[in-house]
Design an enzyme around this catalytic site. Structure first.
Site, PDB file in Angstrom:
ATOM      1  N   SER A 257       1.135  -1.636   0.318  1.00 49.67           N
ATOM      2  CA  SER A 257      -0.612  -0.524   0.509  1.00 49.67           C
ATOM      3  C   SER A 257       1.040   0.874  -0.111  1.00 49.67           C
ATOM      4  O   SER A 257       2.203   0.947   0.563  1.00 49.67           O
ATOM      5  CB  SER A 257      -0.878   0.465   0.990  1.00 49.67           C
TER       6      SER A 257
ATOM      7  N   TYR B 122      -1.912  -1.451   9.812  1.00 45.04           N
ATOM      8  CA  TYR B 122      -2.062  -1.542   8.333  1.00 45.04           C
ATOM      9  C   TYR B 122      -1.043  -0.718   8.673  1.00 45.04           C
ATOM     10  O   TYR B 122      -0.409  -1.104   7.034  1.00 45.04           O
ATOM     11  CB  TYR B 122      -2.794  -0.910   8.261  1.00 45.04           C
TER      12      TYR B 122
END
Length: 302
Positions: free
Chosen positions: A193, A206
């Site tokens: 990401s 995350y």
């Protein structure tokens, strides 16, 4: 061998933040690559997802699996025109996707898998190799984003769960797939990401998991390049998926869309734009590329 004839495994999973959100079996590959699978007649296996942790806890299950709507875990797509396997828990949807691929002239099968469970991951890889005789591509695409809170307030349980799916799952996929690729060659694609490179307040688990995926991708690329195994990762920005819809619900549409509009291209991305990058990295067109972290983010990190 034609690219279209190579077997692949892909993981799919949608990211959410609610503990009681039900998991969607097919995950990212299904949403991102469905049209490519149909049009390119890729042989693939479809992994379905497990129910959310809260649901499983009520039924006495203690396995940690991902949450979300469309990006589950498991072996699935290895590039255009390849055979593959896919896994997860809501097997009906995975099986439906496998049938659609078969109806379009490809080869696919569905299986159930928990990417944080070594036994499940090994079984999914073994099932794909048993079905198709070999493994050419692995797409580690399972992931969750299940809580947003300041670091000191972040749930230890949910931190561990996020790491188990987003990071341990990628490790296990590579661990069991690489032995089938060494010497003869293969391509591994991991989903990271843009938050691997840019802090997202409230997302300590995350962000940590995605940053570690980039590092793990580079390590494996260096280790197995001499064995003809390429390892790369994709770093999506704001992509129109159920995960982004959940972010709009949680943080407000204005905040999410305002952030997206700061990117040079002034828009959010489409799932197909991630699929195109994955298909490129799976193909021989990227034969001199390994150890890369490819941002597909509209220029948000520029």
């Amino acid at each position: 061998m034609e690219f279209w004839d190579r077997p692949i495994i892909t993981e799919c999973h949608e990211h959410t933040s609610d503990r009681d959100t039900k998991v969607n079996p097919m995950g990212t590959v299904q949403n991102h690559c469905r049209k490519h699978l149909r049009s390119r007649l890729m042989p693939c296996a479809c992994l379905c997802e497990e129910p959310s942790y809260e649901t499983r806890k009520q039924s006495g299950s203690d396995k940690r699996r991902g949450d979300g709507d469309g990006r589950g875990r498991g072996p699935a797509v290895r590039g255009r025109g390849r055979r593959g396997g896919s896994g997860g828990h809501q097997s009906g949807r995975a099986e439906a996707t496998a049938r659609r691929i078969a109806d379009a002239g490809g080869r696919a099968f569905a299986c159930r898998a928990d990417v944080s469970d070594p036994g499940d991951v090994k079984a999914a890889v073994d099932a794909t190799v048993s079905r198709f005789g070999k493994l050419d591509i692995l797409y580690n695409n399972a992931g969750v984003d299940i809580e947003h809170a300041p670091t000191a307030d972040y749930s230890i349980e949910l931190f561990d769960r996020t790491i188990a799916i987003n990071l341990r799952g990628v490790f296990l996929g590579m661990k069991f797939a690489i032995p089938h690729m060494t010497g003869r060659g293969g391509s591994i694609i991991n989903t990271a990401s843009v938050v691997a490179f840019k802090a997202m307040p409230g997302g300590v688990a995350y962000c940590a998991s995605k940053g570690a995926v980039v590092a793990m991708t580079q390590v494996a690329a260096v280790e197995y390049g001499p064995a003809k195994v390429r390892v790369n990762c994709i770093c999506p920005g704001a992509i129109e998926t159920p995960m982004l819809a959940e972010a709009r619900r949680r943080m407000g549409a204005d905040m999410v869309d305002h952030a997206a509009n700061f990117a040079p291209l002034r828009r959010t991305g489409k799932a197909e734009e991630i699929a195109n990058m994955a298909l490129f990295l799976a193909s021989d067109e990227s034969s001199f590329i390994t150890g890369g972290a490819f941002t597909v983010d509209g220029g948000s990190l520029a």
